[in-house]
Enzyme design. Structure first.
Site, PDB file in Angstrom:
ATOM      1  N   TYR A   1      17.933 -64.880  11.963  1.00 27.36           N
ATOM      2  CA  TYR A   1      17.457 -63.634  12.566  1.00 27.36           C
ATOM      3  C   TYR A   1      18.405 -62.483  12.226  1.00 27.36           C
ATOM      4  O   TYR A   1      17.987 -61.440  11.734  1.00 27.36           O
ATOM      5  CB  TYR A   1      17.362 -63.821  14.081  1.00 27.36           C
ATOM      6  CG  TYR A   1      16.730 -62.657  14.805  1.00 27.36           C
ATOM      7  CD1 TYR A   1      15.357 -62.440  14.765  1.00 27.36           C
ATOM      8  CD2 TYR A   1      17.512 -61.764  15.523  1.00 27.36           C
ATOM      9  CE1 TYR A   1      14.778 -61.367  15.432  1.00 27.36           C
ATOM     10  CE2 TYR A   1      16.939 -60.692  16.201  1.00 27.36           C
ATOM     11  CZ  TYR A   1      15.576 -60.503  16.152  1.00 27.36           C
ATOM     12  OH  TYR A   1      15.001 -59.445  16.813  1.00 27.36           O
TER      13      TYR A   1
ATOM     14  N   GLU B   1      20.843 -62.134   9.950  1.00 31.42           N
ATOM     15  CA  GLU B   1      20.949 -61.760   8.536  1.00 31.42           C
ATOM     16  C   GLU B   1      19.596 -61.315   7.985  1.00 31.42           C
ATOM     17  O   GLU B   1      19.528 -60.483   7.081  1.00 31.42           O
ATOM     18  CB  GLU B   1      21.515 -62.914   7.700  1.00 31.42           C
ATOM     19  CG  GLU B   1      22.932 -63.321   8.086  1.00 31.42           C
ATOM     20  CD  GLU B   1      24.003 -62.267   7.792  1.00 31.42           C
ATOM     21  OE1 GLU B   1      23.690 -61.206   7.214  1.00 31.42           O
ATOM     22  OE2 GLU B   1      25.169 -62.508   8.154  1.00 31.42           O
TER      23      GLU B   1
ATOM     24  N   PHE C   1      13.294 -66.463  33.593  1.00 31.58           N
ATOM     25  CA  PHE C   1      13.681 -66.451  35.012  1.00 31.58           C
ATOM     26  C   PHE C   1      12.430 -66.281  35.885  1.00 31.58           C
ATOM     27  O   PHE C   1      12.249 -66.990  36.877  1.00 31.58           O
ATOM     28  CB  PHE C   1      14.678 -65.320  35.299  1.00 31.58           C
ATOM     29  CG  PHE C   1      16.020 -65.467  34.605  1.00 31.58           C
ATOM     30  CD1 PHE C   1      16.370 -66.646  33.955  1.00 31.58           C
ATOM     31  CD2 PHE C   1      16.941 -64.424  34.605  1.00 31.58           C
ATOM     32  CE1 PHE C   1      17.601 -66.785  33.315  1.00 31.58           C
ATOM     33  CE2 PHE C   1      18.175 -64.555  33.967  1.00 31.58           C
ATOM     34  CZ  PHE C   1      18.503 -65.733  33.322  1.00 31.58           C
TER      35      PHE C   1
ATOM     36  N   ASP D   1      26.410 -67.432  21.769  1.00 33.66           N
ATOM     37  CA  ASP D   1      25.786 -66.417  22.622  1.00 33.66           C
ATOM     38  C   ASP D   1      26.705 -65.193  22.703  1.00 33.66           C
ATOM     39  O   ASP D   1      27.845 -65.321  23.158  1.00 33.66           O
ATOM     40  CB  ASP D   1      25.618 -67.036  24.024  1.00 33.66           C
ATOM     41  CG  ASP D   1      24.578 -66.331  24.856  1.00 33.66           C
ATOM     42  OD1 ASP D   1      23.928 -65.406  24.347  1.00 33.66           O
ATOM     43  OD2 ASP D   1      24.427 -66.716  26.025  1.00 33.66           O
TER      44      ASP D   1
ATOM     45  N   ARG E   1      26.839 -56.699  25.157  1.00 36.21           N
ATOM     46  CA  ARG E   1      26.008 -55.939  24.226  1.00 36.21           C
ATOM     47  C   ARG E   1      25.543 -54.655  24.921  1.00 36.21           C
ATOM     48  O   ARG E   1      24.786 -54.705  25.883  1.00 36.21           O
ATOM     49  CB  ARG E   1      24.805 -56.772  23.799  1.00 36.21           C
ATOM     50  CG  ARG E   1      23.980 -56.103  22.730  1.00 36.21           C
ATOM     51  CD  ARG E   1      22.772 -56.917  22.416  1.00 36.21           C
ATOM     52  NE  ARG E   1      23.056 -58.107  21.652  1.00 36.21           N
ATOM     53  CZ  ARG E   1      22.265 -59.175  21.652  1.00 36.21           C
ATOM     54  NH1 ARG E   1      21.189 -59.197  22.396  1.00 36.21           N
ATOM     55  NH2 ARG E   1      22.559 -60.215  20.905  1.00 36.21           N
TER      56      ARG E   1
HETATM   57  N1  UDP Z   1      19.707 -66.784  29.071  1.00 36.54           N
HETATM   58  C1  UDP Z   1      19.885 -67.629  30.152  1.00 36.54           C
HETATM   59  N2  UDP Z   1      18.833 -68.397  30.548  1.00 36.54           N
HETATM   60  C2  UDP Z   1      17.626 -68.375  29.924  1.00 36.54           C
HETATM   61  C3  UDP Z   1      17.448 -67.510  28.818  1.00 36.54           C
HETATM   62  C4  UDP Z   1      18.517 -66.732  28.415  1.00 36.54           C
HETATM   63  O1  UDP Z   1      20.977 -67.682  30.747  1.00 36.54           O
HETATM   64  O2  UDP Z   1      16.709 -69.086  30.369  1.00 36.54           O
HETATM   65  C5  UDP Z   1      20.833 -65.944  28.637  1.00 36.54           C
HETATM   66  C6  UDP Z   1      21.193 -66.102  27.177  1.00 36.54           C
HETATM   67  O3  UDP Z   1      22.088 -67.178  27.001  1.00 36.54           O
HETATM   68  C7  UDP Z   1      21.818 -64.753  26.878  1.00 36.54           C
HETATM   69  C8  UDP Z   1      21.035 -63.782  27.756  1.00 36.54           C
HETATM   70  O4  UDP Z   1      20.447 -64.586  28.775  1.00 36.54           O
HETATM   71  O5  UDP Z   1      23.157 -64.730  27.280  1.00 36.54           O
HETATM   72  C9  UDP Z   1      19.944 -63.038  27.020  1.00 36.54           C
HETATM   73  O6  UDP Z   1      19.187 -63.984  26.317  1.00 36.54           O
HETATM   74  P1  UDP Z   1      17.845 -63.602  25.571  1.00 36.54           P
HETATM   75  O7  UDP Z   1      17.355 -64.840  24.898  1.00 36.54           O
HETATM   76  O8  UDP Z   1      16.922 -62.909  26.512  1.00 36.54           O
HETATM   77  O9  UDP Z   1      18.295 -62.528  24.508  1.00 36.54           O
HETATM   78  P2  UDP Z   1      19.462 -62.449  23.397  1.00 36.54           P
HETATM   79  O10 UDP Z   1      20.319 -63.679  23.492  1.00 36.54           O
HETATM   80  O11 UDP Z   1      18.758 -62.323  22.115  1.00 36.54           O
HETATM   81  O12 UDP Z   1      20.204 -61.229  23.792  1.00 36.54           O
END
Ligand code: UDP
Length: 323
Positions: free
Chosen positions: A145, A147, A191, A273, A277
């Protein structure tokens, strides 16, 4: 009158962009190309507009007799579990997709690309200005994703430099809202879907990692302004996102508070992770004066929850129907 092409228009953000595009009165056709890999035809089912044509195709293989005045490239999964499952397809949709779309662009036309804050990787600065070159692991589990987005940015911005193509690149930060799939795998949708199903919310790691959560209407407002803007003389990517940084745990607790009885459990941290951000919006504010994210997460999550309740978001998504 213009011919427009939107790749990924049945997806979460793409379908909201379709709604906005059809409010314009300077187009005679809007072709939406979508493979329905993660998009859903239902997302644009509500539209009754003769100008809209939906074609089920991988963007890389899409053929047309038209040359288009404006092209929008949003054809990509955005959910980490999804792109980690199919990395080759992810690179292909972004990069080979963009190569294909450039061939369909009329001379003097405009191409707009939905890039991502993931191009910054696990960042070493906060907030993130566009000048930050990022810290992506090019062989890590998110690399297809990250790259894929980075190389597509390079392809498009180089086509601007070499051939003068009008290129708009938005680096979109985390987005949530109505039309996210319940099985998408992102934080807010997971969630809500879990809580509605009476299951615990699962937070990866301690949940202290942060994101800047943008409600979809706000983000699509920003995209509309960036992509439609005439007299655009900036060359390069522009951050589009919310600059209010909130931890994953706070979001989880907020959702749990909305649905009584919901518990929160922690599991292993997701692979690589990012710990934080947040966009630096200085450039965005200069280019898009007056734009900002207006919907706080407290309200955006309630609106998303209502949508999930009304749209059976707790059920596994059924197979999308063919077009
Ligand atoms: N996350 C989590 N539980 C979940 C889904 C995501 O704790 O069921 C965390 C994930 O590890 C990350 C954050 O929420 O730290 C955002 O994740 P998401 O997949 O929404 O977006 P991205 O990682 O692309 O920012």
């Amino acid at each position: 009158m213009k011919k427009l092409l939107l790749a990924g228009g049945a997806g979460f953000i793409g379908s909201h962009l379709v709604d906005r595009l059809l409010k314009r009165n300077d187009l005679d056709v809007l072709v939406v190309v979508d493979s329905l890999w993660t998009g859903r035809a239902e997302n644009i089912d509500h539209i009754r507009d003769q100008r809209l044509v939906l074609v089920r195709s991988e963007v890389e293989h899409f053929k047309s007799d038209f040359q288009f005045d404006e092209i929008f490239h949003l054809a990509s999964p955005a959910s980490p579990p999804v792109y980690m499952r199919e990395p080759e397809r992810t690179v292909s949709a972004n990069l080979i997709g963009a190569m294909r779309l450039l061939k369909l662009l009329k001379k003097g036309g405009r191409i707009c690309f939905a890039s991502s804050s993931e191009v910054y990787g696990n960042p070493l600065v906060n907030p993130l200005p566009e000048t930050y070159r990022g810290s992506v692991d090019c062989t890590g589990p998110r690399s297809s994703y990250d790259e894929g987005k980075r190389c597509t940015e390079a392809l498009l911005l180089e086509s601007n430099r070499v051939r003068g193509v009008d290129v708009r690149v938005a680096r979109i930060f985390n987005v949530y809202g109505p039309r996210t799939r319940a099985d998408d795998g992102r934080a807010v949708s997971n969630f809500i879907a879990n809580a509605l199903a009476g299951k615990p919310i699962v937070v990866h790691g301690d949940g202290l990692q942060t994101r800047s959560w943008g409600y979809v209407d706000d983000i699509v407002d920003g995209l509309e302004r960036l992509f439609w803007l005439e007299n655009f003389n900036h060359v390069g990517a522009v951050n589009v996102g919310n600059d209010r940084e909130i931890s994953v745990l706070e979001i989880a607790q907020y959702v749990a508070g909305l649905i009584p009885g919901t518990t929160i459990v922690h599991d292993e941290p997701a692979p690589q992770d990012p710990t934080n951000r947040r966009p630096d919006l200085t450039l965005c504010r200069r280019i898009l004066p007056g734009w900002s994210c207006k919907v706080p997460y407290e309200e955006g999550i309630v609106r998303t929850l209502r949508w999930f309740e009304a749209n059976g978001g707790i059920a596994e998504m059924t197979a999308t129907h063919a077009i």
